[in-house]
Design a protein around this motif. Structure first.
Motif, PDB file in Angstrom:
ATOM      1  N   UNK A  28       0.853  -1.197   0.000  1.00 24.77           N
ATOM      2  CA  UNK A  28       0.000   0.000   0.000  1.00 24.77           C
ATOM      3  C   UNK A  28       0.887   1.246   0.000  1.00 24.77           C
ATOM      4  N   UNK A  29       0.418   2.329  -0.618  1.00 27.27           N
ATOM      5  CA  UNK A  29       1.211   3.563  -0.646  1.00 27.27           C
ATOM      6  C   UNK A  29       1.371   4.125   0.768  1.00 27.27           C
ATOM      7  N   UNK A  30       2.607   4.435   1.129  1.00 22.72           N
ATOM      8  CA  UNK A  30       2.842   5.019   2.465  1.00 22.72           C
ATOM      9  C   UNK A  30       3.860   6.145   2.409  1.00 22.72           C
ATOM     10  N   UNK A  31       3.383   7.335   2.704  1.00 21.31           N
ATOM     11  CA  UNK A  31       4.226   8.519   2.760  1.00 21.31           C
ATOM     12  C   UNK A  31       5.315   8.321   3.806  1.00 21.31           C
ATOM     13  N   UNK A 337      -9.661  -9.051  -5.835  1.00 20.94           N
ATOM     14  CA  UNK A 337      -8.618  -9.719  -6.629  1.00 20.94           C
ATOM     15  C   UNK A 337      -7.210  -9.586  -6.065  1.00 20.94           C
ATOM     16  N   UNK A 338      -6.985  -8.512  -5.321  1.00 22.85           N
ATOM     17  CA  UNK A 338      -5.643  -8.225  -4.795  1.00 22.85           C
ATOM     18  C   UNK A 338      -5.789  -7.774  -3.350  1.00 22.85           C
ATOM     19  N   UNK A 339      -4.716  -7.929  -2.568  1.00 20.46           N
ATOM     20  CA  UNK A 339      -4.772  -7.418  -1.186  1.00 20.46           C
ATOM     21  C   UNK A 339      -3.541  -6.573  -0.919  1.00 20.46           C
ATOM     22  N   UNK A 340      -3.759  -5.405  -0.326  1.00 25.02           N
ATOM     23  CA  UNK A 340      -2.646  -4.494  -0.063  1.00 25.02           C
ATOM     24  C   UNK A 340      -2.319  -4.482   1.426  1.00 25.02           C
ATOM     25  N   UNK A 341      -1.032  -4.300   1.681  1.00 24.76           N
ATOM     26  CA  UNK A 341      -0.507  -4.329   3.047  1.00 24.76           C
ATOM     27  C   UNK A 341       0.237  -3.024   3.281  1.00 24.76           C
ATOM     28  N   UNK A 342      -0.062  -2.378   4.376  1.00 23.68           N
ATOM     29  CA  UNK A 342       0.607  -1.126   4.697  1.00 23.68           C
ATOM     30  C   UNK A 342       1.596  -1.301   5.833  1.00 23.68           C
ATOM     31  N   UNK A 343       1.130  -1.012   7.041  1.00 18.20           N
ATOM     32  CA  UNK A 343       2.037  -0.922   8.187  1.00 18.20           C
ATOM     33  C   UNK A 343       2.837  -2.195   8.445  1.00 18.20           C
ATOM     34  N   UNK A 344       2.238  -3.358   8.161  1.00 18.96           N
ATOM     35  CA  UNK A 344       2.977  -4.602   8.408  1.00 18.96           C
ATOM     36  C   UNK A 344       4.285  -4.622   7.625  1.00 18.96           C
ATOM     37  N   UNK A 345       4.304  -3.915   6.489  1.00 18.56           N
ATOM     38  CA  UNK A 345       5.530  -3.874   5.671  1.00 18.56           C
ATOM     39  C   UNK A 345       6.533  -2.841   6.173  1.00 18.56           C
ATOM     40  N   UNK A 346       6.068  -1.909   7.004  1.00 20.47           N
ATOM     41  CA  UNK A 346       7.034  -1.011   7.643  1.00 20.47           C
ATOM     42  C   UNK A 346       7.839  -1.794   8.666  1.00 20.47           C
ATOM     43  N   UNK A 347       7.136  -2.706   9.342  1.00 18.84           N
ATOM     44  CA  UNK A 347       7.796  -3.485  10.396  1.00 18.84           C
ATOM     45  C   UNK A 347       8.666  -4.588   9.828  1.00 18.84           C
ATOM     46  N   UNK A 348       8.218  -5.212   8.742  1.00 17.54           N
ATOM     47  CA  UNK A 348       8.922  -6.387   8.234  1.00 17.54           C
ATOM     48  C   UNK A 348       8.879  -6.412   6.706  1.00 17.54           C
ATOM     49  N   UNK A 349      10.012  -6.098   6.085  1.00 15.93           N
ATOM     50  CA  UNK A 349      10.079  -6.075   4.619  1.00 15.93           C
ATOM     51  C   UNK A 349       9.808  -7.458   4.039  1.00 15.93           C
ATOM     52  N   UNK A 350      10.036  -8.491   4.843  1.00 18.33           N
ATOM     53  CA  UNK A 350       9.880  -9.874   4.399  1.00 18.33           C
ATOM     54  C   UNK A 350       8.521 -10.469   4.735  1.00 18.33           C
ATOM     55  N   UNK A 351       7.584  -9.602   5.047  1.00 17.92           N
ATOM     56  CA  UNK A 351       6.258 -10.046   5.514  1.00 17.92           C
ATOM     57  C   UNK A 351       5.642 -11.082   4.563  1.00 17.92           C
ATOM     58  N   UNK A 352       5.643 -10.781   3.265  1.00 17.95           N
ATOM     59  CA  UNK A 352       4.923 -11.661   2.325  1.00 17.95           C
ATOM     60  C   UNK A 352       5.600 -13.031   2.220  1.00 17.95           C
ATOM     61  N   UNK A 353       6.914 -13.047   2.097  1.00 14.75           N
ATOM     62  CA  UNK A 353       7.607 -14.350   2.029  1.00 14.75           C
ATOM     63  C   UNK A 353       7.309 -15.183   3.266  1.00 14.75           C
ATOM     64  N   UNK A 354       7.369 -14.547   4.432  1.00 18.32           N
ATOM     65  CA  UNK A 354       7.126 -15.304   5.670  1.00 18.32           C
ATOM     66  C   UNK A 354       5.689 -15.811   5.720  1.00 18.32           C
ATOM     67  N   UNK A 355       4.759 -14.959   5.299  1.00 17.26           N
ATOM     68  CA  UNK A 355       3.349 -15.365   5.307  1.00 17.26           C
ATOM     69  C   UNK A 355       3.136 -16.548   4.364  1.00 17.26           C
ATOM     70  N   UNK A 356       3.648 -16.434   3.150  1.00 20.32           N
ATOM     71  CA  UNK A 356       3.415 -17.478   2.149  1.00 20.32           C
ATOM     72  C   UNK A 356       4.153 -18.779   2.498  1.00 20.32           C
ATOM     73  N   UNK A 357       5.270 -18.653   3.208  1.00 26.42           N
ATOM     74  CA  UNK A 357       6.010 -19.858   3.601  1.00 26.42           C
ATOM     75  C   UNK A 357       5.493 -20.441   4.915  1.00 26.42           C
TER      76      UNK A 357
END
Ligand code: FMN
Length: 378
Positions: A28-31, A337-357
């Motif tokens: 998600x877009x984050x200033x 169709x798509x899901x956006x992630x904001x703050x969780x990606x501020x905390x952990x750049x690897x959020x998606x890999x960890x979630x999917x694994x």
């Protein structure tokens, strides 16, 4: 143990014309308010590269102003003039990690305050000489009502930014039409009381600026370059606000925008799992997809654990409602169709890999004090 088919819908590739994403996740877009000279710098390239390497399908950049008056906050990267070329290494770095990227083209409209950079003299304008909340209560500067020339100028600035994005190799653009900034100021009756063709008592009249803008951008970038439009009901400082109180009003707002050339709607909500209108479980993204037939993106509190604030029974319900499995199921059923992630990606750049694994226990949880040291929002 759930592994291969865990969150299988979220892991599916997404294809829309020339846009191909390796999975359904979006940043998600984050200033950030972290640049110097309103240009992209090495730290910013590295910030986005890390998140691309973290497995995201698509990155939407922080909001990027399209002209001097579009700036409302300090140290935000511009998307015009001399700053344009500074974006090239960032696009390349993200692509090298397998993710796609779009800039979020932004104009703050009346949110701008006098004296803000990068050009302190640039004017503050909006659809009407009106802001919400009432300036008498807040002491904020009032905008002037945009002239026909200023409207034409702003549309031209968005068009130039979209063309520049295409030339730089971005995979599309997102127009920031949400949260009470310029595009949303035109769409909302509280901030648009114009009497010309860009305002009026009806939703159809108030969306004319945005639909004109979308048509002009579409004409300039051609049929194949994706245009995402981010919209919300809520505004900064007014979470109860609604542009559309019923599904019929939502259709009145969005069908002409889909017709104008929007490819994907980014439905900004604060809690993705909440029903938008009484009588149906569909969320905002679900309704938009049902109404327009266009792909939609949902967002709001994915991977951010606020449930600790609830009572035990509420917590039980929220955990199920908010779970990644629910998100996966509702996406599989075609609600969005798509899901956006904001703050969780501020905390952990690897959020998606960890979630999917299926390594959720290793995700670094978002913490307000640690991960959002500055006050900017939206
Ligand atoms: C620090 C911060 C900056 C944000 N900046 C923007 C922005 O520039 N444009 C925008 O549309 N939304 C912005 N948002 C809203 C996010 O895109 C997102 O919709 C919101 O944080 C909810 O998602 P989350 O619960 O996953 O964080 C911002 C949010 C945060 C926390």
């Amino acid at each position: 143990m759930k592994v291969d088919n865990y969150l299988s819908a979220l892991k599916q590739p997404f294809k829309l014309g020339a846009l191909e994403l390796r999975n359904r996740s979006v940043m998600a877009p984050m200033t950030r308010m972290q640049t110097s000279d309103n240009q992209v710098d090495d730290k910013m390239v590295e910030y986005y590269r890390q998140r691309a390497a973290g497995g995201l399908g698509l990155i939407i950049t922080e909001g990027v102003p399209v002209n001097d008056s579009a700036h409302g906050y300090d140290n935000v990267p511009s998307f015009y003039g001399e700053s344009i070329e500074s974006w090239r290494p960032l696009v390349e770095a993200v692509h090298a990690e397998g993710a796609k990227i779009m800039p979020q083209l932004w104009h703050v409209g009346s949110v701008r305050q006098a004296g803000k950079g990068p050009n302190p003299l640039s004017p503050i304008y909006g659809p009407s000489a009106k802001i919400f909340p009432d300036p008498n209560n807040t002491g904020l500067d009032l905008p002037t009502e945009m002239t026909a020339e200023q409207i034409e100028q702003v549309i031209g600035d968005f068009v130039n930014a979209a063309v520049a994005a295409k030339d730089l190799g971005f995979d599309g653009i997102e127009l920031h039409g949400a949260h009470g900034y310029l595009l949303d100021q035109f769409m909302w009756q509280q901030t648009n009381v114009r009497l010309d063709e860009f305002g009026g008592d009806t939703i159809a009249e108030r969306i004319n600026f945005v639909s004109t803008l979308v048509k002009r951008v579409r004409a300039a970038v051609g049929p194949d370059f994706p245009i995402v439009l981010r919209i919300s009901q809520w505004k900064m400082g007014n979470y109860q606000a609604k542009n559309a109180a019923t599904p019929e009003e939502l259709a009145e707002q969005l069908l002409p925008l889909a017709e104008a050339g929007v490819d994907i709607f980014h439905a900004s909500t604060r809690r993705w799992w909440q029903a938008e209108f009484a009588g149906s479980v569909l969320n905002y993204a679900g309704w938009i997809q049902k109404i327009t037939g266009k792909p939609t993106m949902t967002v709001g509190n994915i991977g951010v654990d606020h449930a600790y604030k609830d009572s035990r029974q509420q917590r039980k319900n929220t955990i199920i409602e908010q779970s990644y499995e629910q998100l996966d199921q509702r996406l599989a059923l075609g609600e969005f169709d798509l899901f956006a992630i904001g703050r969780a990606l501020l905390a952990d750049a690897n959020f998606v890999n960890k979630l999917f694994d299926n390594k959720e226990s290793e995700i670094i949880n978002f913490n307000l004090e640690r991960h959002m040291p500055y006050k900017s929002y939206e």
